[in-house]
Write a protein that holds these residues in place. Sequence first.
Motif, mmCIF file in Angstrom:
data_model
loop_
_atom_site.group_PDB
_atom_site.id
_atom_site.type_symbol
_atom_site.label_atom_id
_atom_site.label_comp_id
_atom_site.label_asym_id
_atom_site.label_seq_id
_atom_site.Cartn_x
_atom_site.Cartn_y
_atom_site.Cartn_z
ATOM 1 N N ARG A 107 0.835 -1.203 0.000
ATOM 2 C CA ARG A 107 0.000 0.000 0.000
ATOM 3 C C ARG A 107 0.869 1.253 0.000
ATOM 4 N N MET A 108 1.925 1.252 0.802
ATOM 5 C CA MET A 108 2.805 2.407 0.876
ATOM 6 C C MET A 108 3.498 2.639 -0.464
ATOM 7 N N LEU A 109 3.912 1.581 -1.126
ATOM 8 C CA LEU A 109 4.559 1.709 -2.430
ATOM 9 C C LEU A 109 3.596 2.287 -3.457
ATOM 10 N N ARG A 110 2.331 1.829 -3.433
ATOM 11 C CA ARG A 110 1.323 2.383 -4.348
ATOM 12 C C ARG A 110 1.119 3.860 -4.091
ATOM 13 N N ARG A 111 1.037 4.239 -2.820
ATOM 14 C CA ARG A 111 0.851 5.652 -2.481
ATOM 15 C C ARG A 111 2.027 6.490 -2.962
ATOM 16 N N GLY B 180 3.710 10.443 -9.394
ATOM 17 C CA GLY B 180 3.051 10.753 -10.664
ATOM 18 C C GLY B 180 2.370 12.110 -10.636
ATOM 19 N N VAL B 181 1.665 12.398 -9.541
ATOM 20 C CA VAL B 181 0.995 13.693 -9.410
ATOM 21 C C VAL B 181 2.032 14.806 -9.350
ATOM 22 N N GLY B 182 3.120 14.558 -8.652
ATOM 23 C CA GLY B 182 4.183 15.567 -8.567
ATOM 24 C C GLY B 182 4.813 15.843 -9.919
#
Length: 143
Positions: free
Chosen positions: A23-27, A33-35
């Motif tokens: 989960r942390m890796l996905r976040r 990507g957003v950055g």
Amino acid sequence: MPARETTGAPARAAARRERAARRMLRRRRVVAGVGAAALVAGLGGAAVFGAMADGREVPDAGAPASASPAPPAASALPTPRQTGSPAAPDPLCERAEVQRALADGDDAAVIEAAGGGEGFRRAVADEAAPCTTCATRTASGSA
């Protein structure tokens, strides 16, 4: 009272830690990507506003690119000139060593007399070797 079995607890805890790590890796990937998208948008905006501040015209994104002026038309096309006559292919069948090899029925000697495999192939392809026969030839001359 029987003792509780604890062998499953460490396995469940390891599975929980693994799920949390995924989960942390996905976040982290989403945030990266957003950055990156924000960085690209910010740089594009800075380029547009910088051009506007300098008084330059900002091209419309939907407008077609301006075409450069066409090159001048040619008044006449050059005429190709042939220098000399093309060399006639050396008829393979007229060579004495080829005739001897054919008479002996020695295929390898015919190929060697033609200058090796490449020379033999070229002579057959240029139809300069009518004295040879190939099992793969058809009546039309193509394989």
